[in-house]
Design a protein around this motif. Structure first.
Motif: not given
Length: 273
Positions: A253-268
């Motif tokens: 349940a905690q991991l699903i919350r973190e997946l929802h909040a996750f933003r894919q890293p992207a170098a400029s």
């Protein structure tokens, strides 16, 4: 019903195509793909152990996830790469190449639906490497798709408190943990009169090479066990299963919350500009 332990409102296959088209915040909606196997689990457990554990734990986890966090579960993939059990005539196995292609095409389909977060939730110990390759290849094809190659047992759980040290190291297949969880989820499918205790035979003596450590050797199940089980099923109880499920569900349940909040890293800028 088709959804099994998954809450019906979280089961993607129950939606219509217009429902999916009209979902809001699809970029952050988490899509879960359970992955199991159909293979022997000793004389006492059914073939569908991995799929049952995966969907049972995800179902318990999704009941804990707030409604405002969008998350849907796809129907489970029941077949996996199970060729370590090939000597047992009940095994249904896919090749690594087939599983890799199936997962890749699932990812392509999810991305085409407009979703941008896909978690492969694997419960079978014979295929994490394939799942990891599928995830990375899918992200390479679809840079806007975040893909997570996950294993159902790797969130915080209580095995250290509930299992012996020997069982934690060697009870990897139809032992105390899996049998206990099945006693809670599918008690009528556990043959209590056939419970076995068998640990791997013929392992190397002290040294760097191990069965499942950092420097492993390739093995097939029949190399190590006569019964098909690895671990002590005789120590399993429904109470242990309930505690494992509760701990795993809280972690997921905690991991699903973190997946929802996750933003894919992207170098400029990448190396090619």
């Amino acid at each position: 019903m088709m959804h099994g332990w998954i809450p019906p409102e979280r089961y993607l296959a129950y939606l219509t195509w217009t429902d999916i088209r009209d979902l809001s915040d699809k970029e952050n909606t988490v899509i879960l793909q359970p992955i199991g196997a159909i293979e022997q689990h000793g004389p006492h457990l059914p073939l569908a152990v991995d799929a049952a554990i995966c969907t049972g734990i995800l179902g318990a986890a999704l009941k804990r996830v707030p409604k405002e966090i969008p998350c849907y579960c796809l129907p489970p993939l029941y077949y996996g790469k199970s060729n370590e059990h090939i000597r047992y005539p009940v095994t249904v196995t896919l090749s690594a190449e087939t599983l890799l292609r199936v997962l890749g095409e699932v990812a392509d389909s999810v991305q085409r639906m407009g979703f941008r977060k896909l978690a492969f939730v694997n419960a079978h110990g014979g295929q994490p490497q394939v799942v990891e390759i599928a995830a990375r290849d899918a992200h390479e094809r679809h840079p806007d798709l975040s893909v997570f190659p996950l294993f159902i047992w790797r969130v915080q759980q209580k095995r250290g408190e509930l299992l012996s040290a020997r069982e934690r190291e060697f009870g990897i297949h139809a032992g105390t943990a899996e049998t206990s969880v099945l006693l809670k989820l599918l008690p009528e499918q556990v043959h209590k009169d056939r419970l076995v205790c068998e640990y791997p035979k013929g392992l190397p003596e002290k040294g760097m090479i191990s069965m499942e450590g950092a420097l492993p050797f390739a093995w097939l199940t029949h190399d190590l066990t006569d019964s098909g089980a690895l671990g002590d099923a005789t120590a399993a109880t429904e109470a242990i299963g309930e505690q494992l499920i509760e701990a795993l569900a809280a972690g997921w349940a905690q991991l699903i919350r973190e997946l929802h909040a996750f933003r894919q890293p992207a170098a400029s800028k990448g190396p090619l500009g």
